[in-house]
Design an enzyme around this catalytic site. Structure first.
Site, PDB file in Angstrom:
ATOM      1  CE1 TYR A 144      -2.396   3.240   2.553  1.00 49.61           C
ATOM      2  CE2 TYR A 144      -3.738   2.508   0.717  1.00 49.61           C
ATOM      3  CZ  TYR A 144      -3.481   3.428   1.713  1.00 49.61           C
ATOM      4  OH  TYR A 144      -4.297   4.523   1.861  1.00 49.61           O
ATOM      5  CG  ASP A 239       5.861   3.384   0.638  1.00 52.94           C
ATOM      6  OD1 ASP A 239       4.664   3.143   0.372  1.00 52.94           O
ATOM      7  OD2 ASP A 239       6.202   4.031   1.646  1.00 52.94           O
ATOM      8  CE  LYS A 267       2.484   4.672   8.003  1.00 46.01           C
ATOM      9  NZ  LYS A 267       1.088   4.712   8.473  1.00 46.01           N
TER      10      LYS A 267
HETATM   11  P1  KE4 Z   1      -0.639   8.301   4.458  1.00 40.94           P
HETATM   12  O1  KE4 Z   1      -1.124   8.997   3.195  1.00 40.94           O
HETATM   13  O2  KE4 Z   1      -1.744   7.508   5.136  1.00 40.94           O
HETATM   14  O3  KE4 Z   1       0.117   9.213   5.394  1.00 40.94           O
HETATM   15  O4  KE4 Z   1       0.483   7.222   3.998  1.00 40.94           O
HETATM   16  C1  KE4 Z   1       0.137   6.249   3.039  1.00 40.94           C
HETATM   17  C2  KE4 Z   1       1.085   5.078   3.176  1.00 40.94           C
HETATM   18  C3  KE4 Z   1       2.104   4.936   2.252  1.00 40.94           C
HETATM   19  N1  KE4 Z   1       2.986   3.919   2.340  1.00 40.94           N
HETATM   20  C4  KE4 Z   1       2.893   3.008   3.335  1.00 40.94           C
HETATM   21  C5  KE4 Z   1       3.888   1.890   3.395  1.00 40.94           C
HETATM   22  C6  KE4 Z   1       1.864   3.099   4.302  1.00 40.94           C
HETATM   23  O5  KE4 Z   1       1.776   2.161   5.279  1.00 40.94           O
HETATM   24  C7  KE4 Z   1       0.949   4.160   4.232  1.00 40.94           C
HETATM   25  C8  KE4 Z   1      -0.188   4.312   5.222  1.00 40.94           C
HETATM   26  N2  KE4 Z   1      -0.317   3.262   6.178  1.00 40.94           N
HETATM   27  C9  KE4 Z   1      -1.630   3.046   6.706  1.00 40.94           C
HETATM   28  C10 KE4 Z   1      -1.599   1.822   7.624  1.00 40.94           C
HETATM   29  N3  KE4 Z   1      -1.473   0.617   6.886  1.00 40.94           N
HETATM   30  C11 KE4 Z   1      -2.144   4.256   7.410  1.00 40.94           C
HETATM   31  C12 KE4 Z   1      -3.393   4.041   8.225  1.00 40.94           C
HETATM   32  C13 KE4 Z   1      -4.586   4.589   7.526  1.00 40.94           C
HETATM   33  O6  KE4 Z   1      -4.752   4.365   6.315  1.00 40.94           O
HETATM   34  O7  KE4 Z   1      -5.368   5.236   8.259  1.00 40.94           O
END
Ligand code: KE4
Length: 427
Positions: A144, A239, A267
């Site tokens: 993701y 990523d 994060k």
């Molecule tokens: P954000 O746009 O949510 O800040 O980041 C996206 C993203 C990109 N790359 C990786 C590896 C990620 O894990 C994420 C976001 N992680 C999720 C949890 N699996 C955030 C939680 C959510 O979607 O509320």
């Protein structure tokens, strides 16, 4: 367990916010039940709106690596806020955190701050396409990279496939440029490159996957991607939104010794405030506006409060042996879970690397999305709610990883293991 106040708040929220949440995974859809509403948090503990305390392993999905309301971070944000919250002008603190991040992470000379991991990954792919002049991208099933159109793609049938959208609103026009590969399967990647020779701008990967549970790369996989990228003029995009500044000071590049061309962050880099970033060597980053033709922008990018939180966080992570402490605590937890689940005769797998760990209720090793999907979700639901009722809060989905914070004590870990021992008897 009665979550009275959270239930009432959830009912209200659903009237004005779709699904009652501002990010779907918070809605507990994968595990059922009412999402608990956080009231406050400190160190390793979250307190919900029913004043129930939890030992927590989500830590805002990664950012709270030093624990919640960490004093140096809070103090930095409070002090900064007194001088204004946003200017839309360059500020010195952006250069300070940029210099520190560049000094901590291998293979990056320059970094651009954005407001989320999605923005970081989306911008990194645009930059790779602009730098190489090629359109296609390889991503991996189960990885993701945020909710940008190009990433919301599910494979069609067949090993070598053009993706097909897995969300309405994503067009076929977008999907055709996203190629889907299997994580930890180098032959599959080779096949896709051969089918699209000369058209692939980048391979984007979570070098340690955290969105199908925690799945480390098998021996030689990342090295193989590096070799393929070098041979075919493809950029390798790591990523590291989850793994950056978590698995090591220099992230997976340092931990596993494989070089990326572009690295994405989120994060931890924001200390809990909205920050993402992408970084690379100078010759790539110079393609970015206003220097070069690849456009990318953001009103609140480099926001002073967010930079203050991120800088305080990175400064602490840059000193001392927090990563070794986190590794040791996670290994201790792993050992304890192993013991109690084995004694209870449960069929399970545990994946772990650094301070990322996940528990899967299945027979075979979890090495990719397909094997992760074989986990028994009914068992996971009971596991999740059993722990929640016992004051332990893990990610509300089997397709997530747990994130440990350095605020966790060994007493907290022992309490967690005891709770798991208790829940295991009910599975
Ligand atoms: P954000 O746009 O949510 O800040 O980041 C996206 C993203 C990109 N790359 C990786 C590896 C990620 O894990 C994420 C976001 N992680 C999720 C949890 N699996 C955030 C939680 C959510 O979607 O509320």
């Amino acid at each position: 367990m009665e979550y009275k106040r959270s239930s009432a708040l959830f009912a209200e929220a659903q009237k004005v916010i779709p699904g009652g949440v501002n990010s779907p995974v918070r809605a507990f859809k994968a595990v059922g039940g009412t999402p608990i509403f956080a009231k406050e948090a400190k160190g390793a503990y979250i307190i919900d709106e029913d004043d129930k305390q939890y030992i927590e392993y989500i830590n805002s999905w990664g950012p709270m690596i030093l624990g919640h309301a960490h004093k140096p971070v809070i103090d930095a944000v409070v002090e900064k806020a007194k001088k204004g919250t946003s200017f839309g002008m360059p500020t010195a603190i952006e250069t300070e955190i940029a210099e520190l991040a560049v000094s901590m992470v291998p293979n990056i000379d320059m970094i651009r701050f954005v407001n989320s991991g999605t923005e970081a990954c989306m911008s990194a792919v645009r930059l790779a396409r602009g730098f190489t002049g090629k359109d296609k991208m390889i991503k991996f099933a189960g990885c993701y990279h945020g909710h940008s159109d190009a990433f919301l793609i599910q494979a069609g049938s067949g090993a070598v496939t053009f993706g097909s959208p897995n969300s309405p609103g994503v067009t076929q026009g977008t999907a055709k440029d996203t190629l889907l590969a299997r994580f930890n399967d180098l032959e599959n990647v080779k096949e896709i490159i051969a089918q699209n020779e000369g058209e692939i701008a980048c391979i984007i990967i979570e070098p340690v996957a955290g969105n199908m549970g925690c799945i480390p790369p098998v021996e030689g996989f990342l090295e193989g991607l590096r070799t393929l990228c070098d041979a075919h003029n493809i950029l390798l995009v790591f990523d590291e939104v989850m793994t950056g500044f978590r698995l090591a000071k220099g992230g997976v590049q340092e931990l596993l010794g494989v070089d990326a061309d572009i690295v994405c962050f989120g994060k931890v880099i924001g200390g809990g405030l909205p920050v993402g970033a992408f970084a690379a060597r100078k010759e790539i980053m110079e393609h970015l506006a206003p220097l070069g033709p690849v456009y990318q922008a953001g009103t609140l990018s480099g926001n002073p409060l967010a930079m203050a939180a991120g800088l305080a966080m990175l400064q602490e992570l840059n000193e001392g042996d927090v990563f070794q402490r986190l590794h040791d605590k996670t290994a201790y937890l792993h050992k304890g879970i192993d013991k109690v689940l084995t004694e209870a005769g449960i069929t399970y797998q545990i994946n772990r690397i650094g301070s990322m760990i996940s528990v899967h209720f299945c027979e075979e090793a979890v090495v990719d999305f397909a094997s992760s999907a074989k986990g028994n979700n009914d068992t996971f639901k009971k596991f999740f709610h059993g722990l929640l009722d016992r004051g332990v809060y893990i990610a509300p989905s089997a397709f997530e990883t747990w994130f440990l914070s350095d605020a966790l004590s060994y007493e907290d870990l022992d309490k967690t293991i005891t709770a798991i021992e208790d829940v295991a008897k009910t599975l």
